[in-house]
Design a protein around this motif. Structure first.
Motif, PDB file in Angstrom:
ATOM      1  N   ILE A  32       0.838  -1.206   0.000  1.00  0.00           N
ATOM      2  CA  ILE A  32       0.000   0.000   0.000  1.00  0.00           C
ATOM      3  C   ILE A  32       0.869   1.251   0.000  1.00  0.00           C
ATOM      4  O   ILE A  32       0.630   2.197  -0.767  1.00  0.00           O
ATOM      5  CB  ILE A  32      -0.939  -0.009   1.224  1.00  0.00           C
ATOM      6  CG1 ILE A  32      -1.873  -1.221   1.172  1.00  0.00           C
ATOM      7  CG2 ILE A  32      -1.743   1.284   1.296  1.00  0.00           C
ATOM      8  CD1 ILE A  32      -2.746  -1.380   2.385  1.00  0.00           C
ATOM      9  N   VAL A  33       1.896   1.234   0.847  1.00  0.00           N
ATOM     10  CA  VAL A  33       2.820   2.370   0.894  1.00  0.00           C
ATOM     11  C   VAL A  33       3.558   2.506  -0.431  1.00  0.00           C
ATOM     12  O   VAL A  33       3.772   3.616  -0.934  1.00  0.00           O
ATOM     13  CB  VAL A  33       3.811   2.193   2.060  1.00  0.00           C
ATOM     14  CG1 VAL A  33       4.909   3.249   2.003  1.00  0.00           C
ATOM     15  CG2 VAL A  33       3.083   2.280   3.395  1.00  0.00           C
ATOM     16  N   GLY A  34       3.959   1.369  -1.016  1.00  0.00           N
ATOM     17  CA  GLY A  34       4.640   1.414  -2.305  1.00  0.00           C
ATOM     18  C   GLY A  34       3.772   2.000  -3.397  1.00  0.00           C
ATOM     19  O   GLY A  34       4.236   2.818  -4.206  1.00  0.00           O
ATOM     20  N   ALA A  35       2.501   1.618  -3.446  1.00  0.00           N
ATOM     21  CA  ALA A  35       1.582   2.166  -4.450  1.00  0.00           C
ATOM     22  C   ALA A  35       1.392   3.665  -4.257  1.00  0.00           C
ATOM     23  O   ALA A  35       1.361   4.430  -5.226  1.00  0.00           O
ATOM     24  CB  ALA A  35       0.236   1.439  -4.369  1.00  0.00           C
ATOM     25  N   PHE A  36       1.273   4.099  -2.999  1.00  0.00           N
ATOM     26  CA  PHE A  36       1.145   5.531  -2.723  1.00  0.00           C
ATOM     27  C   PHE A  36       2.406   6.270  -3.154  1.00  0.00           C
ATOM     28  O   PHE A  36       2.328   7.380  -3.703  1.00  0.00           O
ATOM     29  CB  PHE A  36       0.896   5.757  -1.231  1.00  0.00           C
ATOM     30  CG  PHE A  36       0.777   7.205  -0.852  1.00  0.00           C
ATOM     31  CD1 PHE A  36      -0.403   7.893  -1.048  1.00  0.00           C
ATOM     32  CD2 PHE A  36       1.858   7.884  -0.309  1.00  0.00           C
ATOM     33  CE1 PHE A  36      -0.505   9.236  -0.711  1.00  0.00           C
ATOM     34  CE2 PHE A  36       1.771   9.217   0.032  1.00  0.00           C
ATOM     35  CZ  PHE A  36       0.575   9.894  -0.166  1.00  0.00           C
ATOM     36  N   GLY A  37       3.577   5.656  -2.924  1.00  0.00           N
ATOM     37  CA  GLY A  37       4.824   6.279  -3.337  1.00  0.00           C
ATOM     38  C   GLY A  37       4.894   6.458  -4.846  1.00  0.00           C
ATOM     39  O   GLY A  37       5.338   7.501  -5.345  1.00  0.00           O
ATOM     40  N   LEU A  38       4.469   5.435  -5.594  1.00  0.00           N
ATOM     41  CA  LEU A  38       4.446   5.540  -7.056  1.00  0.00           C
ATOM     42  C   LEU A  38       3.573   6.705  -7.519  1.00  0.00           C
ATOM     43  O   LEU A  38       3.979   7.515  -8.358  1.00  0.00           O
ATOM     44  CB  LEU A  38       3.937   4.234  -7.660  1.00  0.00           C
ATOM     45  CG  LEU A  38       4.918   3.060  -7.744  1.00  0.00           C
ATOM     46  CD1 LEU A  38       4.184   1.804  -8.170  1.00  0.00           C
ATOM     47  CD2 LEU A  38       6.057   3.377  -8.715  1.00  0.00           C
ATOM     48  N   LEU A  39       2.369   6.796  -6.962  1.00  0.00           N
ATOM     49  CA  LEU A  39       1.443   7.856  -7.356  1.00  0.00           C
ATOM     50  C   LEU A  39       1.984   9.234  -6.976  1.00  0.00           C
ATOM     51  O   LEU A  39       1.869  10.192  -7.746  1.00  0.00           O
ATOM     52  CB  LEU A  39       0.081   7.628  -6.710  1.00  0.00           C
ATOM     53  CG  LEU A  39      -0.695   6.394  -7.200  1.00  0.00           C
ATOM     54  CD1 LEU A  39      -1.971   6.208  -6.387  1.00  0.00           C
ATOM     55  CD2 LEU A  39      -1.022   6.523  -8.686  1.00  0.00           C
ATOM     56  N   GLN A  40       2.565   9.329  -5.795  1.00  0.00           N
ATOM     57  CA  GLN A  40       3.095  10.624  -5.355  1.00  0.00           C
ATOM     58  C   GLN A  40       4.249  11.075  -6.241  1.00  0.00           C
ATOM     59  O   GLN A  40       4.330  12.247  -6.629  1.00  0.00           O
ATOM     60  CB  GLN A  40       3.558  10.542  -3.900  1.00  0.00           C
ATOM     61  CG  GLN A  40       4.003  11.887  -3.344  1.00  0.00           C
ATOM     62  CD  GLN A  40       4.562  11.770  -1.951  1.00  0.00           C
ATOM     63  OE1 GLN A  40       5.320  10.852  -1.661  1.00  0.00           O
ATOM     64  NE2 GLN A  40       4.195  12.687  -1.073  1.00  0.00           N
ATOM     65  N   GLY A  41       5.155  10.144  -6.584  1.00  0.00           N
ATOM     66  CA  GLY A  41       6.272  10.497  -7.452  1.00  0.00           C
ATOM     67  C   GLY A  41       5.813  10.958  -8.821  1.00  0.00           C
ATOM     68  O   GLY A  41       6.326  11.950  -9.369  1.00  0.00           O
ATOM     69  N   ALA A  42       4.837  10.240  -9.394  1.00  0.00           N
ATOM     70  CA  ALA A  42       4.303  10.644 -10.694  1.00  0.00           C
ATOM     71  C   ALA A  42       3.625  12.005 -10.622  1.00  0.00           C
ATOM     72  O   ALA A  42       3.752  12.832 -11.538  1.00  0.00           O
ATOM     73  CB  ALA A  42       3.322   9.582 -11.198  1.00  0.00           C
ATOM     74  N   LEU A  43       2.913  12.267  -9.513  1.00  0.00           N
ATOM     75  CA  LEU A  43       2.243  13.559  -9.337  1.00  0.00           C
ATOM     76  C   LEU A  43       3.249  14.692  -9.243  1.00  0.00           C
ATOM     77  O   LEU A  43       3.067  15.758  -9.856  1.00  0.00           O
ATOM     78  CB  LEU A  43       1.367  13.512  -8.084  1.00  0.00           C
ATOM     79  CG  LEU A  43       0.634  14.810  -7.713  1.00  0.00           C
ATOM     80  CD1 LEU A  43      -0.408  15.146  -8.776  1.00  0.00           C
ATOM     81  CD2 LEU A  43      -0.035  14.681  -6.345  1.00  0.00           C
ATOM     82  N   VAL A  44       4.328  14.472  -8.491  1.00  0.00           N
ATOM     83  CA  VAL A  44       5.357  15.504  -8.349  1.00  0.00           C
ATOM     84  C   VAL A  44       5.972  15.837  -9.708  1.00  0.00           C
ATOM     85  O   VAL A  44       6.191  17.008 -10.046  1.00  0.00           O
ATOM     86  CB  VAL A  44       6.442  15.031  -7.361  1.00  0.00           C
ATOM     87  CG1 VAL A  44       7.667  15.946  -7.411  1.00  0.00           C
ATOM     88  CG2 VAL A  44       5.886  15.003  -5.941  1.00  0.00           C
ATOM     89  N   GLU A  45       6.231  14.799 -10.508  1.00  0.00           N
ATOM     90  CA  GLU A  45       6.822  15.047 -11.825  1.00  0.00           C
ATOM     91  C   GLU A  45       5.869  15.815 -12.728  1.00  0.00           C
ATOM     92  O   GLU A  45       6.272  16.734 -13.443  1.00  0.00           O
ATOM     93  CB  GLU A  45       7.206  13.710 -12.458  1.00  0.00           C
ATOM     94  CG  GLU A  45       8.090  13.831 -13.687  1.00  0.00           C
ATOM     95  CD  GLU A  45       7.321  14.149 -14.956  1.00  0.00           C
ATOM     96  OE1 GLU A  45       7.888  14.791 -15.862  1.00  0.00           O
ATOM     97  OE2 GLU A  45       6.131  13.766 -15.037  1.00  0.00           O
ATOM     98  N   ARG A  46       4.595  15.439 -12.685  1.00  0.00           N
ATOM     99  CA  ARG A  46       3.621  16.044 -13.583  1.00  0.00           C
ATOM    100  C   ARG A  46       3.390  17.521 -13.282  1.00  0.00           C
ATOM    101  O   ARG A  46       3.334  18.358 -14.190  1.00  0.00           O
ATOM    102  CB  ARG A  46       2.288  15.288 -13.484  1.00  0.00           C
ATOM    103  CG  ARG A  46       2.297  13.942 -14.172  1.00  0.00           C
ATOM    104  CD  ARG A  46       2.238  14.108 -15.666  1.00  0.00           C
ATOM    105  NE  ARG A  46       2.185  12.824 -16.357  1.00  0.00           N
ATOM    106  CZ  ARG A  46       2.015  12.698 -17.655  1.00  0.00           C
ATOM    107  NH1 ARG A  46       1.892  13.775 -18.405  1.00  0.00           N
ATOM    108  NH2 ARG A  46       1.989  11.504 -18.223  1.00  0.00           N
ATOM    109  N   ILE A  47       3.228  17.870 -12.005  1.00  0.00           N
ATOM    110  CA  ILE A  47       2.840  19.242 -11.675  1.00  0.00           C
ATOM    111  C   ILE A  47       4.008  20.107 -11.207  1.00  0.00           C
ATOM    112  O   ILE A  47       3.883  21.337 -11.172  1.00  0.00           O
ATOM    113  CB  ILE A  47       1.734  19.266 -10.600  1.00  0.00           C
ATOM    114  CG1 ILE A  47       2.264  18.727  -9.257  1.00  0.00           C
ATOM    115  CG2 ILE A  47       0.536  18.462 -11.048  1.00  0.00           C
ATOM    116  CD1 ILE A  47       1.244  18.782  -8.136  1.00  0.00           C
TER     117      ILE A  47
END
Length: 245
Positions: free
Chosen positions: A20-35
């Motif tokens: 669960i933490v790993g999935a959240f980390g993936l989403l957070q990293g992608a969000l940081v890159e995008r915005i």
């Protein structure tokens, strides 16, 4: 609840929380890159992405503090908390797990970068984004993936270190700075160099704290960082990039 049953529950909860933490980390990293990163890359701002990621870090910290509070909390360990003897020293089982987890993550990243087509695309984009784009690599997607992967490894690292420290919104600040110093000392492009740099920094801090004072244990690492930047900016094991102009 009996002690054995409580320990079993903690272990199962810890290991179930990892994906669960790993999935959240993936989403957070992608969000940081995008915005935060992609707009700065488009306008070719050298420092814009740095300031954007710092700003997002502050925002994430404030959100976490408003949801879970500002107090640091104790994170239960999935392993026994009684120390064990290793080469005459008292070592916690969780500390051994941290070392093993760090080595495994480093080996996994090295294998990914050297042996897989996607890892080679990441390395090619890192070395020369324009050349990689000419070779048909979707550099935008690769950069997003790189940030997501970095955030994933950071989330796993946080899960490993959490039982040994107090957990809070700022728990990674000091550790992050030391990790950055280790990467600079060992070389950002060398996995083995980062491990050696971590050992050097750890020995320097421990020796200083034991023989001089714990108040000065952070000084040798910072001095070593300055020396490496002055003498060998690419790090002890890093390779300097030569670009034609």
């Amino acid at each position: 609840m009996p002690l054995r049953a409580r320990f079993s529950k903690i272990c199962s909860t810890y290991w179930l929380a990892l994906p669960i933490v790993g999935a959240f980390g993936l989403l957070q990293g992608a969000l940081v890159e995008r915005i935060g990163v992609r707009p700065a890359i488009k306008i070719k701002s050298e420092f814009g992405w740095i300031m954007s990621t710092i700003a997002l870090g502050i925002i994430f910290k404030n959100v976490a503090e408003n949801i879970w509070g500002r107090d640091d909390l104790r994170f239960p360990s999935p392993l026994p908390e009684s120390p064990m003897k290793v080469l005459g020293a008292n070592v916690l089982p969780m500390e051994l797990l941290v070392v093993a987890g760090a080595v495994l993550m480093m080996l996994a990243v090295e294998f990914f970068n050297r042996k897989t087509i996607y890892g080679k695309a990441v390395v090619a984009t890192f070395n020369d984004r324009d050349a990689a784009k000419l070779m048909g690599i979707n550099t935008g997607l690769v950069i997003t993936f790189s940030y997501a992967l970095s955030s994933l490894t950071a989330s796993f690292a946080g899960m490993l270190i959490a039982p040994l420290t107090l957990t809070g919104a700022t728990m990674g600040a000091v550790l992050g700075l030391k990790a950055f110093a280790v990467a600079i000392i060992g070389g950002l492009t060398s996995g083995m160099g980062i491990i050696v740099g971590g050992i050097i920094l750890g020995v320097a801090e421990t020796t200083t704290g034991f023989y001089i004072s714990t108040g000065y244990k952070d000084v040798p690492g910072l001095v070593l960082l300055l020396l490496v930047l002055a003498v060998k900016p690419a790090g002890l094991f890093g390779k300097s990039a030569i670009k034609k102009v």
